[in-house]
Design a protein around this motif. Structure first.
Motif, PDB file in Angstrom:
ATOM      1  N   VAL A  35       0.839  -1.200   0.000  1.00  0.00           N
ATOM      2  CA  VAL A  35       0.000   0.000   0.000  1.00  0.00           C
ATOM      3  C   VAL A  35       0.875   1.252   0.000  1.00  0.00           C
ATOM      4  O   VAL A  35       0.656   2.179  -0.783  1.00  0.00           O
ATOM      5  N   ARG A  39       1.166   4.075  -3.119  1.00  0.00           N
ATOM      6  CA  ARG A  39       0.889   5.502  -2.892  1.00  0.00           C
ATOM      7  C   ARG A  39       2.079   6.368  -3.283  1.00  0.00           C
ATOM      8  O   ARG A  39       1.921   7.439  -3.860  1.00  0.00           O
ATOM      9  N   HIS A  75      -3.461   4.741  -6.874  1.00  0.00           N
ATOM     10  CA  HIS A  75      -3.991   5.213  -5.586  1.00  0.00           C
ATOM     11  C   HIS A  75      -5.265   4.440  -5.220  1.00  0.00           C
ATOM     12  O   HIS A  75      -5.470   4.076  -4.063  1.00  0.00           O
ATOM     13  N   PHE A  76      -6.117   4.187  -6.208  1.00  0.00           N
ATOM     14  CA  PHE A  76      -7.327   3.400  -5.983  1.00  0.00           C
ATOM     15  C   PHE A  76      -6.976   1.990  -5.493  1.00  0.00           C
ATOM     16  O   PHE A  76      -7.570   1.483  -4.532  1.00  0.00           O
ATOM     17  N   ASP A  79      -5.939   2.139  -1.905  1.00  0.00           N
ATOM     18  CA  ASP A  79      -7.107   2.290  -1.034  1.00  0.00           C
ATOM     19  C   ASP A  79      -7.841   0.966  -0.860  1.00  0.00           C
ATOM     20  O   ASP A  79      -8.301   0.634   0.232  1.00  0.00           O
ATOM     21  N   GLU A  82      -5.953  -1.377   1.423  1.00  0.00           N
ATOM     22  CA  GLU A  82      -5.911  -0.932   2.807  1.00  0.00           C
ATOM     23  C   GLU A  82      -7.194  -1.355   3.494  1.00  0.00           C
ATOM     24  O   GLU A  82      -7.352  -1.757   4.536  1.00  0.00           O
TER      25      GLU A  82
END
Length: 82
Positions: A35, A39, A75-76, A79, A82
């Motif tokens: 993750v 990012r 980024h998706f 997310d 996470e």
């Protein structure tokens, strides 16, 4: 096609590995490192204008077909993990 070459990413967050190398099998640590890496890469300006094309036959894997901005897609994915 995406080709990433000559890129070194050092993630110096709350890693519990003793030598800084991701040599653990703890799924939580591995996921957190992934993750963080996604990012960091999503913020790299070199990828700001790049896109990824997902073909229509990828629907079986849960992806919608279309052309997506690479930073937003990374980024998706971060997310979602996470």
């Amino acid at each position: 096609m995406i080709s990433i070459q000559n890129m070194t990413i050092n993630i110096d967050t709350l890693s519990t590995t003793s030598n800084g190398v991701l040599d653990t099998e703890d799924p939580v640590i591995v996921r957190d490192e992934l993750v963080s890496m996604l990012r960091i890469i999503s913020k790299d300006e070199r990828f700001s204008k790049q896109t990824v094309v997902i073909p229509d036959d990828c629907g079986q894997y849960g992806f919608a077909e279309g052309e997506f901005k690479l930073p937003e897609l990374l980024h998706f994915l971060a997310d979602m993990l996470e």
